[in-house]
Each structure stands twice: as structure tokens, then as C-alpha cells.
Enzyme design. Structure first.
Site, PDB file in Angstrom:
ATOM      1  N   LYS A  91      -6.064  44.194  -7.147  1.00  0.00           N
ATOM      2  CA  LYS A  91      -7.306  43.970  -6.410  1.00  0.00           C
ATOM      3  C   LYS A  91      -8.275  43.068  -7.161  1.00  0.00           C
ATOM      4  O   LYS A  91      -9.111  42.403  -6.548  1.00  0.00           O
ATOM      5  CB  LYS A  91      -7.934  45.319  -6.055  1.00  0.00           C
ATOM      6  CG  LYS A  91      -7.020  46.117  -5.105  1.00  0.00           C
ATOM      7  CD  LYS A  91      -7.495  47.527  -4.878  1.00  0.00           C
ATOM      8  CE  LYS A  91      -8.520  47.564  -3.768  1.00  0.00           C
ATOM      9  NZ  LYS A  91      -8.948  48.945  -3.480  1.00  0.00           N
TER      10      LYS A  91
ATOM     11  N   LYS B 269     -13.957  50.798  -8.882  1.00  0.00           N
ATOM     12  CA  LYS B 269     -12.681  50.783  -8.165  1.00  0.00           C
ATOM     13  C   LYS B 269     -11.521  50.483  -9.118  1.00  0.00           C
ATOM     14  O   LYS B 269     -11.661  49.679 -10.038  1.00  0.00           O
ATOM     15  CB  LYS B 269     -12.713  49.724  -7.047  1.00  0.00           C
ATOM     16  CG  LYS B 269     -13.817  49.971  -6.016  1.00  0.00           C
ATOM     17  CD  LYS B 269     -13.959  48.827  -5.026  1.00  0.00           C
ATOM     18  CE  LYS B 269     -13.053  48.947  -3.830  1.00  0.00           C
ATOM     19  NZ  LYS B 269     -13.364  47.911  -2.793  1.00  0.00           N
TER      20      LYS B 269
ATOM     21  N   LYS C 271     -20.853  46.159  -5.547  1.00  0.00           N
ATOM     22  CA  LYS C 271     -22.036  46.691  -4.887  1.00  0.00           C
ATOM     23  C   LYS C 271     -21.551  47.476  -3.674  1.00  0.00           C
ATOM     24  O   LYS C 271     -20.552  47.121  -3.048  1.00  0.00           O
ATOM     25  CB  LYS C 271     -22.852  45.471  -4.435  1.00  0.00           C
ATOM     26  CG  LYS C 271     -24.105  45.712  -3.667  1.00  0.00           C
ATOM     27  CD  LYS C 271     -24.594  44.325  -3.158  1.00  0.00           C
ATOM     28  CE  LYS C 271     -25.639  44.472  -2.080  1.00  0.00           C
ATOM     29  NZ  LYS C 271     -26.972  44.744  -2.640  1.00  0.00           N
TER      30      LYS C 271
ATOM     31  N   ILE D 203     -21.701  48.221   0.031  1.00  0.00           N
ATOM     32  CA  ILE D 203     -22.239  47.655   1.263  1.00  0.00           C
ATOM     33  C   ILE D 203     -22.476  48.832   2.210  1.00  0.00           C
ATOM     34  O   ILE D 203     -21.527  49.409   2.732  1.00  0.00           O
ATOM     35  CB  ILE D 203     -21.247  46.642   1.906  1.00  0.00           C
ATOM     36  CG1 ILE D 203     -20.752  45.612   0.878  1.00  0.00           C
ATOM     37  CG2 ILE D 203     -21.875  45.972   3.110  1.00  0.00           C
ATOM     38  CD1 ILE D 203     -21.821  44.688   0.333  1.00  0.00           C
TER      39      ILE D 203
ATOM     40  N   HIS E  14     -15.328  47.976   8.758  1.00  0.00           N
ATOM     41  CA  HIS E  14     -14.097  47.471   8.148  1.00  0.00           C
ATOM     42  C   HIS E  14     -13.406  46.606   9.197  1.00  0.00           C
ATOM     43  O   HIS E  14     -13.013  47.095  10.243  1.00  0.00           O
ATOM     44  CB  HIS E  14     -13.191  48.630   7.720  1.00  0.00           C
ATOM     45  CG  HIS E  14     -11.859  48.192   7.183  1.00  0.00           C
ATOM     46  ND1 HIS E  14     -11.485  48.346   5.866  1.00  0.00           N
ATOM     47  CD2 HIS E  14     -10.819  47.555   7.779  1.00  0.00           C
ATOM     48  CE1 HIS E  14     -10.276  47.849   5.688  1.00  0.00           C
ATOM     49  NE2 HIS E  14      -9.843  47.354   6.848  1.00  0.00           N
TER      50      HIS E  14
ATOM     51  N   LYS F 295      -8.142  55.043   7.083  1.00  0.00           N
ATOM     52  CA  LYS F 295      -8.331  54.771   8.499  1.00  0.00           C
ATOM     53  C   LYS F 295      -7.706  55.872   9.340  1.00  0.00           C
ATOM     54  O   LYS F 295      -6.614  56.348   9.027  1.00  0.00           O
ATOM     55  CB  LYS F 295      -7.664  53.438   8.848  1.00  0.00           C
ATOM     56  CG  LYS F 295      -8.188  52.279   8.003  1.00  0.00           C
ATOM     57  CD  LYS F 295      -7.166  51.168   7.868  1.00  0.00           C
ATOM     58  CE  LYS F 295      -7.626  50.135   6.859  1.00  0.00           C
ATOM     59  NZ  LYS F 295      -6.552  49.207   6.469  1.00  0.00           N
TER      60      LYS F 295
ATOM     61  N   ASN G 111      -3.620  43.235   1.665  1.00  0.00           N
ATOM     62  CA  ASN G 111      -2.421  44.077   1.663  1.00  0.00           C
ATOM     63  C   ASN G 111      -1.226  43.177   1.935  1.00  0.00           C
ATOM     64  O   ASN G 111      -1.128  42.564   2.988  1.00  0.00           O
ATOM     65  CB  ASN G 111      -2.527  45.176   2.715  1.00  0.00           C
ATOM     66  CG  ASN G 111      -3.586  46.219   2.351  1.00  0.00           C
ATOM     67  OD1 ASN G 111      -4.325  46.685   3.190  1.00  0.00           O
ATOM     68  ND2 ASN G 111      -3.692  46.569   1.070  1.00  0.00           N
TER      69      ASN G 111
ATOM     70  N   ARG H 266       1.837  43.321   2.865  1.00  0.00           N
ATOM     71  CA  ARG H 266       2.924  44.074   3.525  1.00  0.00           C
ATOM     72  C   ARG H 266       2.547  44.267   4.981  1.00  0.00           C
ATOM     73  O   ARG H 266       1.455  43.918   5.389  1.00  0.00           O
ATOM     74  CB  ARG H 266       3.044  45.446   2.872  1.00  0.00           C
ATOM     75  CG  ARG H 266       1.697  46.147   2.861  1.00  0.00           C
ATOM     76  CD  ARG H 266       1.764  47.577   2.399  1.00  0.00           C
ATOM     77  NE  ARG H 266       0.456  48.099   2.030  1.00  0.00           N
ATOM     78  CZ  ARG H 266      -0.447  48.574   2.861  1.00  0.00           C
ATOM     79  NH1 ARG H 266      -0.202  48.598   4.158  1.00  0.00           N
ATOM     80  NH2 ARG H 266      -1.605  49.026   2.437  1.00  0.00           N
TER      81      ARG H 266
ATOM     82  N   ARG I 236      -3.875  57.976  14.612  1.00  0.00           N
ATOM     83  CA  ARG I 236      -2.829  58.512  13.737  1.00  0.00           C
ATOM     84  C   ARG I 236      -2.679  60.015  13.969  1.00  0.00           C
ATOM     85  O   ARG I 236      -3.590  60.793  13.665  1.00  0.00           O
ATOM     86  CB  ARG I 236      -3.176  58.246  12.274  1.00  0.00           C
ATOM     87  CG  ARG I 236      -3.345  56.758  11.977  1.00  0.00           C
ATOM     88  CD  ARG I 236      -3.438  56.517  10.486  1.00  0.00           C
ATOM     89  NE  ARG I 236      -3.792  55.133  10.189  1.00  0.00           N
ATOM     90  CZ  ARG I 236      -3.677  54.594   8.985  1.00  0.00           C
ATOM     91  NH1 ARG I 236      -3.221  55.314   7.968  1.00  0.00           N
ATOM     92  NH2 ARG I 236      -4.024  53.335   8.781  1.00  0.00           N
TER      93      ARG I 236
HETATM   94  P1  ADP Z   1      -7.871  50.688  -0.587  1.00  0.00           P
HETATM   95  O1  ADP Z   1      -7.044  49.815  -1.501  1.00  0.00           O
HETATM   96  O2  ADP Z   1      -7.841  52.102  -0.967  1.00  0.00           O
HETATM   97  O3  ADP Z   1      -7.572  50.417   0.863  1.00  0.00           O
HETATM   98  P2  ADP Z   1     -10.314  49.153  -0.210  1.00  0.00           P
HETATM   99  O4  ADP Z   1     -10.909  48.331  -1.272  1.00  0.00           O
HETATM  100  O5  ADP Z   1      -9.620  48.466   0.907  1.00  0.00           O
HETATM  101  O6  ADP Z   1      -9.368  50.247  -0.876  1.00  0.00           O
HETATM  102  O7  ADP Z   1     -11.451  50.071   0.399  1.00  0.00           O
HETATM  103  C1  ADP Z   1     -11.171  51.159   1.251  1.00  0.00           C
HETATM  104  C2  ADP Z   1     -12.427  51.535   2.009  1.00  0.00           C
HETATM  105  O8  ADP Z   1     -13.465  51.906   1.106  1.00  0.00           O
HETATM  106  C3  ADP Z   1     -13.024  50.410   2.842  1.00  0.00           C
HETATM  107  O9  ADP Z   1     -12.430  50.292   4.112  1.00  0.00           O
HETATM  108  C4  ADP Z   1     -14.469  50.857   2.923  1.00  0.00           C
HETATM  109  O10 ADP Z   1     -14.643  51.872   3.866  1.00  0.00           O
HETATM  110  C5  ADP Z   1     -14.715  51.435   1.557  1.00  0.00           C
HETATM  111  N1  ADP Z   1     -15.224  50.405   0.623  1.00  0.00           N
HETATM  112  C6  ADP Z   1     -14.507  49.678  -0.240  1.00  0.00           C
HETATM  113  N2  ADP Z   1     -15.297  48.839  -0.948  1.00  0.00           N
HETATM  114  C7  ADP Z   1     -16.547  49.029  -0.510  1.00  0.00           C
HETATM  115  C8  ADP Z   1     -17.825  48.474  -0.841  1.00  0.00           C
HETATM  116  N3  ADP Z   1     -17.963  47.557  -1.802  1.00  0.00           N
HETATM  117  N4  ADP Z   1     -18.912  48.945  -0.174  1.00  0.00           N
HETATM  118  C9  ADP Z   1     -18.791  49.900   0.773  1.00  0.00           C
HETATM  119  N5  ADP Z   1     -17.625  50.456   1.130  1.00  0.00           N
HETATM  120  C10 ADP Z   1     -16.510  50.043   0.500  1.00  0.00           C
HETATM  121 MG    MG Z   2      -7.816  48.662   1.918  1.00  0.00          MG
END
Ligand code: ADP
Ligand code: MG
Ligand code: ADP
Length: 454
Positions: free
Chosen positions: A116, A158, A201, A203, A208, A236, A290, A292, A338
Site C-alpha cells: 500500500k 495503516k 489523514k 477523511i 468509498h 464492505k 487491489n 486481483r 454479501r
Molecule cells: P484495506 O486494504 O483493508 O481494504 P483500505 O485502505 O482500502 O484498506 O481502507 C479500507 C476502508 O477503511 C476504506 O474503505 C475506508 O472506509 C476506510 N479508510 C481507509 N483509509 C481512510 C482514510 N484515510 N480516511 C477515512 N477512512 C479511511
Molecule cells: Mg481496500
């Protein structure tokens, strides 16, 4: 064209991939753990190989056993599905080194876009806006404190190797941050074998929205977006397409940025570029890619008429991308929910069991991707996803009405499922208005979860 495909997965996605392969005249080999000998993917494939005991580490994550199974059955290719080894660069490389085709991107592409942190850098370099935060991995708490100047609070910590909503922590103030950072590091190392962290930060009130791309290493197209704002623990639960939040202008910009990114990294196969969209500021930010096929790909198939898994197989077989961007158009609206073996009234506790009476939904605009059959025993070792219900209608309203109709037809005796959650959500005014964000469902569940008994 590929001739014989091993499907390195289980459950509904293994069934989905086997179907696409058979539709193309490709022979199929299933692999399974000892717990899955009578699973639907095993019953539907032309051949099946037992690759080990129930624990995923010893079966579905066992690279050597899977490659050996492919060789011994004369396969020329392996499709990884999603989860398990789907975003494992070592696996992609090992498959290729064994003289087989990996149905997905190269190990290098997975290393670049599946991590990531490096994906964030690649996106920024391709001119795609990223969430304000760290550049590269954050090495130690001292460096982390500096980044707080850009992010402010709340801040997200993260895991570089995170996924599936895991490996993410939020700190609301400095005290929480000082405590959370070392914990996040230890957790990431334990869960993903990689303690690498980055910061973003938060958001607030974001949607999404993600863009489906198809590419062959030279050309890249998008198949429009999906909105997946209804999430529980950042996973999701309800996905739909198109997003009602985007103007045509913004849709073109967002989808264009995903194509630009896919091209910039020479991407090949199906992929999804994920974004957060801030309605109020009218801005979008890249969060990850992603590399895949995703769980929610059928909603895109419903509105575009493209079989994404079939296109993946064609690309992997060496065919150039045969769909032109101008030929991709959107018809109507699709929603996927789901159906998990979980009890939504008991904090979504897993509910493995044996399927009794089974009645499946059908009719116009309804697709049911599942691994269920009467008498099937849901093993307790894996993900709780049993099925995906996908409905398609001329409008979003029509799709929601159809969703309620199809859920009414669905009857799975013998276990608790998430069906009551979706009936309640479909009846909710905010969901009906599409007025939701990624944290909306959390709040809604606080007020309503107890009422979700089957
Ligand atoms: P994963 O690899 O677990 O899918 P993501 O980075 O895609 O992780 O983030 C999963 C979810 O977490 C996003 O769909 C959102 O709901 C929340 N999220 C991720 N990053 C942020 C952020 N910077 N601010 C607010 N919500 C976030
Ligand atoms: Mg994701
Ligand atoms: P560009 O040449 O502008 O960098 P691409 O080569 O990726 O972009 O594709 C140009 C357009 O042609 C894209 O919009 C895409 O829809 C379409 N296209 C898709 N597949 C092919 C193909 N095999 N050959 C030529 N054009 C393709």
C-alpha cells in the site's frame, strides 16, 4: 488460449472462476483442503486435488502443494481468485517460474501496487491525488510525530501489507497516537509478517468509490465505478454501481485517473483502484489498488455486460485487450449484498452449520453466486461468505425493490445469515436516498443491530 486451469481457491469465487473457464472451453482443476472434499467447487470442476489439512496455511496457502497439483494434472495456468494467495507476489513468481501462466499481474506489479505504501507513491507519481499523509514507510515514532503536522487529528495508522479492513488504527489525539503506533507495528508484524506502517489523514464522511480496470500491459480501459460505502469494520457489506454521488464530469476524471495509473505501471489483468470521495469538498483521494478480481465484481458485470473473469482468462492466455473504451457503456443500476453465515443480532458471530432446506432467488435481474446446496456443511475454518446476491434494475429504486423481492425468495434453513440486515437496510430512508458514508453503518448498527433477528 489457456487449455487447463487450476483454481487456487474455494467457495463462491472458485465456483465463479470454474464457470468462466468452462464457458471458454477451458478444462478445470479444483484444489481443496480435507475440510472441503464435498464443496461445490470440487463437485463442479473436471478434476480435484486434495492439497492438505483444513488450516489454510497448510492447504490454500501452500504454494508448493498448489503448483505440484497443477503440474501433476497437466494444467497450463492458475487463477488465484481473491484472498488467500491472490496478492502474493512470491506466488505469482513461483507459478511463472514453474512454466505456468498466473492469471493476474506479474510478481513485480503485485510488489509495486499490492504494497500500500509503494502504490501510494506510484499513484502520486502518476498524478493521482492521494490522502495527505506520509511519504514512504514511517520509520519509528520520532518520524511519525513529524507527519502529524500534515495530517492533524484524527490520524490513521495503516499497515503497508494490510487488507480486508485489518491493520488500520485511528488515533484522535497525541496520547492515543503514542500508544497506538507501537501496537500497530507489533500487530502488523504478527498479522502480515511485515511491520511496515504508513499514515493518512482521516477523511471524515467519505464515500468509498472504486474503479474497475482491465489492462493487457499495453492498453488499459475502465469499466466505470462501484460505490461501497456501506461497511462494517471497514469491510464492505453492500456494493453498488454506478455511484449516485458522482457528476458525469467527476466520473470521467475519476475513471480516467485509474486508467492513467494502470498504464503508468504497465498493469495487466483485472484490477481495482480504490478512492475515498469527500462529497462536501468535492475531492477524491486514492487509497489503494487491489491487483486481483474483487468480491463485488458482479455489479460491474451487471451494468456493463462484460464478463470480467472471462476477460482475465483471455488476457492471461495472451490475447490483447479486445474491448475498446468507447464500447463500455452503463445500463441501469446493480446492487450486491454479501450473505454471510453470521448472526447480525449477536455482533455478527460466525454461524457455521449444515444447510437444511434451501430456496434460491431467481427471475429477471437476479444473480446468485454461491457455494450452497442442500446438505452442505459450512466448515468453521474459513471466511463466512456463503453467497452474493446481485440484482440489476433500470434505476436504483428498481434495483432496491428487486433486492427486497429476491431476499424474500431466499431461504437458507440451518443457520443464521446476514439476510435480515439487508432487508432492514433496503427499508432505511438514508440507504434509499443513497445518503451514506463509510462510517454510517457503524452508527446505524449501534441503534438497530438488536432488531436483526431472523
Ligand atoms: P484495506 O486494504 O483493508 O481494504 P483500505 O485502505 O482500502 O484498506 O481502507 C479500507 C476502508 O477503511 C476504506 O474503505 C475506508 O472506509 C476506510 N479508510 C481507509 N483509509 C481512510 C482514510 N484515510 N480516511 C477515512 N477512512 C479511511
Ligand atoms: Mg481496500
Ligand atoms: P493510448 O494509446 O492512448 O496510450 P491505449 O493504447 O491504452 O491508450 O488505448 C487506446 C484506446 O484503445 C483505449 O481507449 C482502449 O479502449 C482501446 N484499446 C483497447 N484495447 C486495444 C487494443 N488491443 N489495441 C488498440 N486499442 C485498444
Amino acid at each position: 488460449m489457456l487449455k487447463k486451469l487450476l483454481v487456487a481457491n474455494r467457495g463462491e469465487i472458485a465456483v465463479r472462476v470454474i464457470r468462466a473457464a468452462k464457458d471458454l472451453g477451458i478444462k478445470t482443476v479444483a484444489v481443496h483442503s480435507a475440510a472441503d472434499a464435498t464443496s461445490l467447487h470440487v463437485l463442479l470442476a473436471d478434476e480435484a486435488v486434495n492439497i492438505g489439512p483444513p488450516a489454510a496455511k497448510k492447504s490454500y496457502l501452500n504454494i508448493d502443494a498448489i503448483i505440484e497439483a497443477a503440474k501433476s494434472t497437466g494444467c497450463d495456468s492458475i487463477h488465484p481468485g481473491y484472498g488467500f494467495l491472490a496478492e502474493n507476489a512470491t506466488f505469482s513468481d513461483a507459478v511463472t517460474a514453474a512454466g505456468l501462466v498466473f492469471v493476474g499481474p506479474s510478481g513485480d506489479a503485485i510488489r509495486l501496487m499490492g504494497d500500500k505504501v509503494s502504490a501510494r507513491s506510484a499513484a502520486a507519481a502518476a498524478g493521482v491525488p492521494v490522502v495527505p499523509g506520509s511519504t514512504g514507510r514511517v520509520e519509528g515514532i520520532e518520524a511519525a510525530r513529524h507527519i502529524l503536522i500534515d495530517t492533524g487529528f484524527p490520524v490513521m495508522i495503516k499497515a503497508a501489507a494490510g487488507g480486508g479492513g485489518r491493520g488500520i488504527r485511528i488515533a484522535n489525539n497525541l496520547a492515543e497516537f503514542e500508544q497506538a503506533f507501537p501496537q500497530a507495528e507489533a500487530e502488523a508484524l504478527a498479522a502480515f509478517g511485515d511491520g511496515g506502517l504508513y499514515m493518512e489523514k482521516v477523511i471524515g464522511k467519505a464515500r468509498h468509490i472504486e474503479v474497475q480496470v482491465l489492462a493487457d500491459g499495453k492498453h488499459a480501459i475502465h469499466c466505470y465505478e462501484r460505490e461501497c460505502s456501506l461497511q462494517r469494520r471497514r469491510q464492505k457489506v453492500w456494493e453498488e454501481a454506478p455511484s449516485r454521488a458522482l457528476s458525469e464530469e467527476l466520473r470521467e476524471e475519476l475513471c480516467g485517473s485509474a486508467v492513467a495509473l494502470a498504464k503508468a505501471v504497465g498493469y495487466s489483468g483485472a484490477g481495482t483502484v480504490e478512492y475515498l470521495y469527500d462529497d462536501e469538498a468535492n475531492r477524491f483521494y486514492f487509497i489503494e489498488m487491489n491487483t486481483r478480481i474483487q468480491v463485488e465484481h458482479p455489479v460491474t458485470e451487471a451494468i456493463t455486460g462484460i464478463d470480467l473473469v472471462s476477460e482475465m482468462l483471455r488476457i492471461a492466455g495472451g490475447e490483447p485487450l479486445r474491448i475498446r473504451q468507447k464500447d463500455v457503456s452503463v445500463r441501469g443500476h446493480a446492487i450486491e449484498v454479501r450473505i454471510n453465515a453470521e448472526d447480525p443480532s449477536k455482533d455478527f458471530a460466525p454461524f457455521p452449520g449444515t444447510v437444511g432446506d434451501l430456496r434460491l432467488p431467481g427471475g429477471p435481474g437476479v444473480r446468485f453466486d454461491s457455494m450452497l446446496y442442500p446438505g452442505y456443511q459450512v466448515p468453521p475454518f474459513y471466511d463466512s461468505l456463503l453467497a452474493k446476491l446481485i440484482v440489476h434494475g433500470e434505476t436504483r429504486e428498481a434495483a432496491i425493490t428487486r433486492l427486497v423481492r429476491a431476499l424474500g425468495e431466499l431461504k437458507i434453513d440451518g443457520m443464521k445469515t446476514t439476510k435480515p440486515l439487508f432487508l432492514a437496510l433496503a427499508a432505511d430512508p438514508s440507504v434509499q436516498a443513497g445518503d451514506v458514508h463509510t462510517r454510517w453503518l457503524e452508527g446505524w448498527l449501534n441503534d438497530n443491530a438488536a432488531k436483526l433477528a431472523d
